[in-house]
Design a protein around this motif. Structure first.
Motif, short mmCIF file in Angstrom:
data_model
loop_
_atom_site.label_atom_id
_atom_site.label_comp_id
_atom_site.label_asym_id
_atom_site.label_seq_id
_atom_site.Cartn_x
_atom_site.Cartn_y
_atom_site.Cartn_z
N PRO A 374 0.81 -1.21 0.00
CA PRO A 374 0.00 0.00 0.00
C PRO A 374 0.85 1.27 0.00
CG PRO A 374 0.10 -0.91 2.19
CD PRO A 374 0.85 -1.85 1.32
N PHE A 375 2.09 1.19 -0.49
CA PHE A 375 2.94 2.39 -0.51
C PHE A 375 4.09 2.09 -1.47
CE2 PHE A 375 6.17 0.24 1.89
CZ PHE A 375 5.44 -0.64 2.66
N GLU A 379 9.84 4.86 -0.40
CA GLU A 379 9.69 5.69 0.79
C GLU A 379 10.56 5.19 1.95
OE1 GLU A 379 5.69 7.04 1.97
OE2 GLU A 379 5.00 5.72 0.36
N LEU A 380 10.95 3.93 1.89
CA LEU A 380 11.69 3.32 2.99
C LEU A 380 13.19 3.52 2.74
CD1 LEU A 380 9.65 0.00 3.34
CD2 LEU A 380 9.32 2.18 4.52
N ILE A 381 13.82 4.23 3.61
CA ILE A 381 15.22 4.60 3.37
C ILE A 381 16.19 3.48 3.73
CG2 ILE A 381 14.80 7.06 3.69
CD1 ILE A 381 15.79 6.80 6.55
N GLY A 382 15.73 2.48 4.47
CA GLY A 382 16.65 1.40 4.84
C GLY A 382 16.47 0.16 4.00
N ILE A 383 15.76 0.31 2.93
CA ILE A 383 15.40 -0.88 2.17
C ILE A 383 16.61 -1.52 1.50
CG2 ILE A 383 14.92 0.15 -0.12
CD1 ILE A 383 12.15 -1.42 0.21
N ASN A 385 19.26 -2.39 2.83
CA ASN A 385 19.97 -3.29 3.73
C ASN A 385 19.55 -4.74 3.55
OD1 ASN A 385 21.30 -1.14 4.76
ND2 ASN A 385 19.96 -0.89 6.54
N TYR A 392 12.65 -6.90 3.41
CA TYR A 392 12.80 -5.78 4.34
C TYR A 392 11.47 -5.42 4.98
CZ TYR A 392 14.17 -1.18 6.10
OH TYR A 392 14.42 -0.11 6.92
N VAL A 393 10.43 -5.36 4.13
CA VAL A 393 9.11 -5.01 4.65
C VAL A 393 8.64 -6.08 5.63
CG1 VAL A 393 6.68 -4.69 4.04
CG2 VAL A 393 8.48 -3.62 2.66
N ASP A 395 10.48 -7.96 7.40
CA ASP A 395 11.25 -7.77 8.64
C ASP A 395 10.68 -6.62 9.47
OD1 ASP A 395 13.51 -8.07 10.42
OD2 ASP A 395 14.25 -6.21 9.56
N LEU A 396 10.27 -5.55 8.78
CA LEU A 396 9.69 -4.42 9.51
C LEU A 396 8.37 -4.80 10.17
CD1 LEU A 396 10.27 -1.41 7.06
CD2 LEU A 396 11.56 -1.99 9.13
N LEU A 397 7.67 -5.72 9.51
CA LEU A 397 6.34 -6.08 10.01
C LEU A 397 6.41 -7.02 11.21
CD1 LEU A 397 4.47 -6.61 6.64
CD2 LEU A 397 3.96 -4.88 8.36
N ASP A 398 7.60 -7.49 11.51
CA ASP A 398 7.73 -8.43 12.63
C ASP A 398 7.27 -7.76 13.93
OD1 ASP A 398 8.41 -10.70 14.06
OD2 ASP A 398 10.42 -9.93 14.49
N ILE A 400 4.57 -6.08 14.41
CA ILE A 400 3.98 -4.75 14.24
C ILE A 400 2.55 -4.69 14.77
CG2 ILE A 400 2.85 -4.90 11.96
CD1 ILE A 400 4.51 -2.26 11.35
#
Lengths: 416, 895
Positions: A374-375, A379-383, A385, A392-393, A395-398, A400
């Motif tokens: 949905p974006f 926009e994600l500056i650490g993507i 890595n 990456y997403v 991992d971010l959702l872990d 959340i």
């Protein structure tokens, strides 16, 4: 034949810390461990010191460390103890400047590449008591099985093979890059009495006969390298299992301390006592050597009534310094971030409102790899890595959902 | 769903509450004052439908204080017409039972099966509209209300989504945002990473500098060492020229003198003054020779004494013990002679005393007495027998006397009369004396009475014995027996004396005196015998001594007098003479030994003196090829040279205490071929170079110290690994911050998307329904409601036939209108939530308070209308409203 087996010394490794004093202590600890290694070799009158790769962490060897290293090895060779050093992926013999350029003392035998280096070992009377064969890494990304390059051993005296390798099936091998991978079966059938290996930082025995050992690294470098660190003292015999004894040498130890009953801590004081209990329980089984300096990381994660307090940096610093004082250790670090208040996620997933919708949406993104996001990933500056944006997403959702609940549910600290 | 009956055994303030057996209609008005239990009634409904929360009676807020169980039940009619009966209780654990048209089901604490489409939280927050909630409209923005009504479907436990998203975006922006405005933590850390890279380069440069400085320090150390060596070399050259050269010259002179003195071994043994020593040696030899000659004359007297001690003297001295013993025995024998004379005198005296006694008792003279028989006499027994004989004779004589006395008894009457007179007279004198107080008369009277009583006693005894003797005589026995016993006693005495030639008269009438005499005779005879034996013994010893003396004299060759005394004296004299001779001989021997020792010593001294003299002469001759006088002169010259060399060396040592070191230094310098011959120009040049070298050494030392300080400073600086450690830590922090920021962005996006999706799905239906309700309430003033778009920027707007433009609902809108919009939206949300599913009851609490009369009437109409399809519980404290609604079919339930 008695050898002292070490590996993965990683001299001048960059110790991760914002504290200059702590980094200095860790650097000094690494040097002290090496000095102790040499002291032990001298006191045990070993027939040889074997270094199975990654003596250096990289090319950034400081002048002081270089001076220390050559001085310590000089002590050994002056006492008539030879050193066999097989280069590894961190200190390759052909491209790594340090292994190549250092003026090694006489008696230090360096295996710089695939060409095997064989050292006949003699006792004080000049009688041959064994052989040590070493193969090194020429470059930093050796991908072949170097164990196949070892010559077939002959003779009646013990034979030792030295190699920096990733043996498949070794415990913790996933934590390391698979350089110079080898098979345990081929090592077992190669005819050597002792395989002095390096690369995997966790100390372990892969086989008794023949004896195949990783000594682990000499000084732990981060919280994941906990436990006693040192070298292996091995009495190698022809055709029999070697008598191997671990020698603890590292002056500083790391300890990762989980707090399993975080939910039950109603106050920060309760939490301090839980950490103290966890520390005492850990020390009951493994008290460490006298004089050991400890660096402790307290892992705080999951549901807790203290989720708001723990997110405040001043509370974290207060808790950290209090634990440092109570545990009497060199340093305590707190890993906080995955804490949230106790909630029933399943109940809120059923809601017919935007909260339920958000929870379901987060689950859907994480569990449906091909789902349209949905974006814009940009926009994600650490993507950068991660290997892929999806990884990456994900991992971010872990965890959340808990944060969604923390943000959306009315209550104290809703804006945290 | 319609709740037809509610019964509470116990639930908070509702005890034994029952709405009655008549089924509740669609509209139920719960009437009661504030705090009468309307909220409790709503909790009863929630618990009946969804179960107890919390599930422990101990912490349940509506548990009876009396400790009993929570007990509620209800009769329900579902939209499809099914009749359900639910019964729930909470004591230790929640229990629930559902009767569905006869089908029994154990609910435990689960929600009723027909209501799962509406979450418990949503029901709690959405299906109850309270006055307090309406009051809160004054304080909230309509954006928030819109979020709550549309996004949260009226739920009151959620943070407005707009606020949550703003908070997230604010947090994310504090970490990083595309523009560089404001503080951004990631950019700060980025800057620190760059700064650290610079520090890393510095560390690399320092490492290179460290290596360069260390190398430079090593070079400087080498240069310093070389300069010091050069300086030392020049310093030595100068020292040679200035200080060592004079000493060296002095030493050379010493060496020349030593050379004139010749090899020291040539002078070994020579005295410092050989001429004097030569003369002294010669004098010493002569003196010793003269002493030896004198010594020879001194030996003659002691040798004579030694020779005088001959064989006889040696024999006497050798048998000293025997001689001494015989002399002592002879000396003792002189006392024996005296005792012998005394014994013989005692024998004569004893014999003189024994002879008359023997004549008195015996029939033979004393010399013929058998001493053994006399000694064998048992004198004690004899004395006893004689006494027995005496007693026997007395008894016989006594008996004979009593017989004679009985004849005299007739004469006793007269005596008796005298006694009576004596008694009377005596007693009279006593009485008279006592009466007249005359003691003399009393004493005389008493004596007279005593005499009379004595006479009377004698008379009585004589009379009694006389009678008995007379009786015995008349009987004819006792007197004869006594005689017989007397005869036996005498026989016994005679038997004892039978071996001795006793006189007959003594044997016939022996007395104790005889016994005593015999004892005396026995003793005298014993004494005589003992003394005679002593005399015999003495004489025997004298004879033996004489024999021994004669034999000893024979062995010693000494003629002795025949008597022992004379022999003893002669032997004693001979022994003294022999001892004297021996002592003289011993003294002579001692003297001879002393003289011999002196002779030996002087002889040895003479020999030594001669040897020394010979050696001295030999050494001197050796120095000159055999000429003693020339050798003596040469020796004196050489010794003088050596003495002067020694004096010169001593002077050198006195003036140069470190001479040994200097000499070593000179020797080393000579061995290394150093220059000793610097001229004045060279000296100046060398001194100048020395100064320059010293200055250079100082400079190099300073430079080295500076380098060492620099190295130490650099070593204190962070090394590359330390800087890299900070870099890695910064990178980790950066990664963590980026992840944190991205997570917040992602979360905000998810919330926005969820809001968008939710609104797309639910908002149109809700707004349409809300518009219908609002049109009914406002009597057609407002016919439609719009707004609440997904971008969360738009607010609710009212549309009506009289409005030229839509009217935004905000804080300027009247309270009544805002409450009506709110109620319309809530009713629409409720309709939307259970659309096409079981419709759940609705609870309205005092929602018409702020409404004008017309709109309240229409509101009540609306409630009545809603209650046709959904059961409505209207709580109010206004009895008039309740009464009005009752007229329109509502059931009143009073709390």
């Amino acid at each position: 034949m008695r050898i002292l087996h070490t590996a993965d010394v990683h001299l001048d490794a960059a110790f991760t810390s914002h504290s200059d004093a702590l980094r200095r202590k860790l650097r000094d600890a690494s040097r002290t461990a090496f000095t102790r290694l040499v002291d032990h070799a001298l006191s045990e009158s070993v027939d040889a010191l074997v270094i199975a790769g990654d003596l250096f962490d990289g090319d950034r060897l400081s002048f002081q460390t270089e001076r220390m290293l050559l001085g310590e090895l000089g002590r050994l060779t002056a006492a008539g103890i030879p050193v066999v050093y097989a280069t590894g992926n961190h200190d390759p013999g052909r491209t790594g400047r340090r292994a190549m350029e250092l003026r090694w003392p006489d008696g230090v035998h360096v295996a710089r590449d695939r060409e095997p280096v064989t050292l006949p070992v003699q006792n004080a009377a000049g009688d041959e008591i064994g052989h040590i064969v070493a193969v090194g890494h020429g470059g930093p990304r050796e991908s072949d099985d170097l164990s196949m390059l070892f010559p077939t051993p002959t003779g009646e005296t013990p034979r030792v093979a030295t190699l920096h390798t990733q043996v498949n099936d070794a415990g913790g091998w996933q934590e390391h890059d698979a350089y110079a991978p080898s098979q345990l079966k081929s090592l077992k059938t190669a005819g050597y009495d002792y395989w002095a290996l390096g690369h995997v930082h966790r100390r372990q025995k892969l086989s008794s006969t023949p004896s195949i050992h990783y000594p682990g690294n000499l000084q732990g470098r981060n919280p994941s390298e906990s436990g006693a660190k040192g070298a292996l003292l091995a009495d190698v015999r022809r055709g029999a299992a070697a008598a191997v004894r671990f020698v603890s040498l590292a002056p500083i130890r790391w300890e990762d301390l989980p707090v399993p009953k975080l939910r039950e801590a109603a106050t920060l004081d309760d939490l301090v006592h839980q950490v103290l209990d966890a520390w005492e329980a850990a020390r009951e089984d493994d008290g460490g050597d006298p004089g050991t300096g400890w660096i402790v990381r307290v892992d705080l994660r999951g549901a807790t009534p203290l989720w708001q307090e723990l997110r405040r940096e001043e509370n974290q610093e207060h808790l950290r310094s209090e634990l440092e004082m109570l545990l009497r250790v060199l340093h305590v670090s707190l890993r906080v971030g995955e804490v949230h208040r106790p909630v029933d996620l399943a109940e809120h997933l059923l809601r017919t409102d935007v909260l339920g919708e958000a929870l379901r949406l987060a689950q859907s993104i994480r569990e449906s790899p091909g789902r349209e996001l949905p974006f814009e990933p940009g926009e994600l500056i650490g993507i950068g890595n991660s290997d892929t944006p999806e990884d990456y997403v994900r991992d971010l959702l872990d965890g959340i959902e808990e944060e969604i609940l923390a943000r959306m549910l009315e209550g104290p600290g809703q804006n945290q | 769903m319609k709740v037809e009956r509610v019964r509470c055994g116990a639930f908070g303030s509702l005890n034994d509450f029952d709405t009655g057996s008549d089924a509740l209609p669609g509209l139920v008005v719960v009437v009661g004052p504030n705090e009468a239990g309307k909220s409790t009634f709503f909790e009863v409904l929630v618990s009946l439908l969804y179960g107890f929360r919390p599930t422990s009676r101990e912490i349940h807020p509506f548990a009876p204080r009396t400790g009993g169980e929570i007990d509620i039940e209800a009769c329900l009619t579902l939209d499809g017409g099914q009749a359900w009966h639910v019964h729930r209780r909470l004591l230790a654990a929640p229990r629930g039972h559902l009767d569905r048209n006869g089908d029994q089901e154990d609910l435990k604490n689960r929600p009723l099966p027909a209501i799962t489409h509406v979450d418990r939280q949503v029901f709690r927050h959405v299906y109850a509209i309270t006055l307090a909630e309406l009051a809160a409209l004054e304080t909230e923005t309509w954006n928030q209300i819109q979020d709550r009504l549309i996004g949260a479907m009226g739920a009151r436990d959620l943070v407005p989504l707009r606020k949550a998203v703003e908070s997230l975006e604010q947090d994310a922006g504090a970490l990083w945002r595309p523009t560089r405005h404001g503080n951004q933590r990631i950019r700060e850390v980025d800057a620190r990473v760059l700064e650290n890279l610079s520090r890393r380069q510095d560390a690399l440069d320092r490492d290179l500098e460290l290596r360069r400085l260390t190398h430079e320090a090593a070079t400087a150390t080498t240069d310093l060492k070389a300069a010091r060596e050069r300086r030392e070399h020049r310093r030595l050259a100068l020292e040679n020229a200035r200080r060592l050269q004079p000493i060296r010259s002095h030493v050379k002179r010493v060496q020349e003198l030593e050379k004139r003195g010749g090899p020291p071994e040539d002078l070994d043994g020579l005295p410092s003054a050989p001429g004097e020593r030569l003369a002294e040696s010669r004098r010493a030899c002569e003196e010793l020779e003269a002493r030896l000659a004198t010594l020879k004359q001194d030996r003659i007297p002691p040798q004579a004494l030694v020779d005088a001690y001959g064989e006889v003297h040696r024999g006497i001295v050798g048998m000293r013990d025997d001689v001494t013993r015989v002399v002592a025995a002879a000396t003792a024998m002189e006392a024996e002679w005296l005792r012998l004379g005394a014994l013989e005198q005692e024998i004569q005296d004893l014999e003189r005393r024994r002879q008359p006694l023997a004549r008195e008792l015996m029939t033979v003279p004393a010399s013929q007495l058998d001493a053994e028989r006399l000694r064998g006499l048992r004198t004690a027994e004899l004395r006893d027998r004689i006494r027995a004989f005496g007693r026997a004779r007395e008894e016989r004589e006594h008996l004979q006397a009593r017989i004679a006395a009985s004849a005299r008894s007739r004469q006793s009457s007269t005596a008796l009369a005298g006694v009576v007179v004596g008694l009377v007279g005596g007693l009279g004198l006593v009485a008279w004396g006592s009466f007249s107080d005359q003691g003399t008369l009393v004493v005389a009277g008493a004596a007279l009475v005593s005499a009379a009583l004595g006479v009377a006693g004698h008379w009585w005894w004589m009379r009694r014995t006389g009678r008995r003797a007379a009786t015995g005589k008349r009987e004819g026995g006792p007197s004869t027996d006594a005689e017989h016993r007397e005869r036996e006693a005498l026989d016994a005495i005679q038997t004892l004396l039978a071996d001795l030639p006793m006189h007959e008269e003594i044997l016939r009438d022996p007395t104790t005196d005889v016994a005593s005499s015999l004892v005396r005779l026995q003793e005298l005879t014993g004494d005589l015998t003992a003394r005679q034996e002593s005399i015999d013994e003495i004489r025997s010893r004298m004879t033996a001594l004489q024999v021994e003396a004669r034999e000893l004299g024979g062995r010693l060759g000494v003629v002795l007098p025949p008597d022992s005394t004379g022999a003893g004296q002669a032997l004693s004299r001979a022994l003294r003479e022999a001892d004297d001779s021996r002592r003289d001989a011993e003294a002579g021997e001692g003297e001879l030994e002393r003289l011999d020792r002196e002779r030996l010593r002087w002889t040895a001294d003479l020999e030594d003196a001669r040897q020394r003299l010979g050696a001295l002469e030999g050494s001197l001759r050796k120095l000159s090829g055999g000429d003693l006088a020339a050798g003596l002169k040469e020796a004196e010259i050489r010794i003088d040279a050596r003495n002067r060399a020694t004096q010169a060396m001593d002077e050198l040592r006195r003036t140069h205490p470190d001479l040994d070191d200097v000499l070593v230094r000179i020797r080393q310098a000579e061995e290394s071929g150093e220059d000793w011959t610097l001229d004045s120009d060279a000296l100046v040049e060398a001194a100048t170079e020395l100064e320059e070298l010293t200055h250079r050494i100082e400079e190099l030392g300073k430079h080295l110290v500076a380098l060492e300080h620099e190295v130490a400073d650099l070593e204190r600086q962070p090394t590359i690994d330390q800087v890299d450690g900070e870099g890695v830590a910064l990178q980790e922090e950066l990664d963590w911050l980026r992840r944190t920021r991205d997570r917040k962005v992602l979360l905000a996006r998810i919330l926005r998307e969820a809001d968008r999706v939710f609104r797309e799905e639910h908002q149109p239906d809700v707004l349409r329904r809300a518009g219908d309700y609002l049109e009914h309430i406002t009597g057609g003033r407002y016919v439609r409601l719009s707004g609440g778009e997904a971008d969360m920027g738009a607010e609710f707007q009212l549309h009506g036939p009289d409005l030229a433009e839509p009217m935004t609902v905000d804080e300027t809108t009247s309270t009544g209108t805002r409450e009506q919009v709110y109620l319309a939206l809530r009713l629409a949300i409720v309709d939307h939530l259970d659309r096409d599913q079981e419709r759940l009851p609705l609870l309205l609490d005092e929602v018409f308070v702020n409404w004008d009369e017309a709109r309240r009437t229409r509101g009540l109409d609306l409630v009545v209308e809603v209650a046709r399809t959904r059961q409505v519980f209207l709580c109010t404290c206004h009895e008039e409203w309740a009464a009005e609604l009752k007229t329109r079919g509502a059931r009143l339930v009073h709390l």
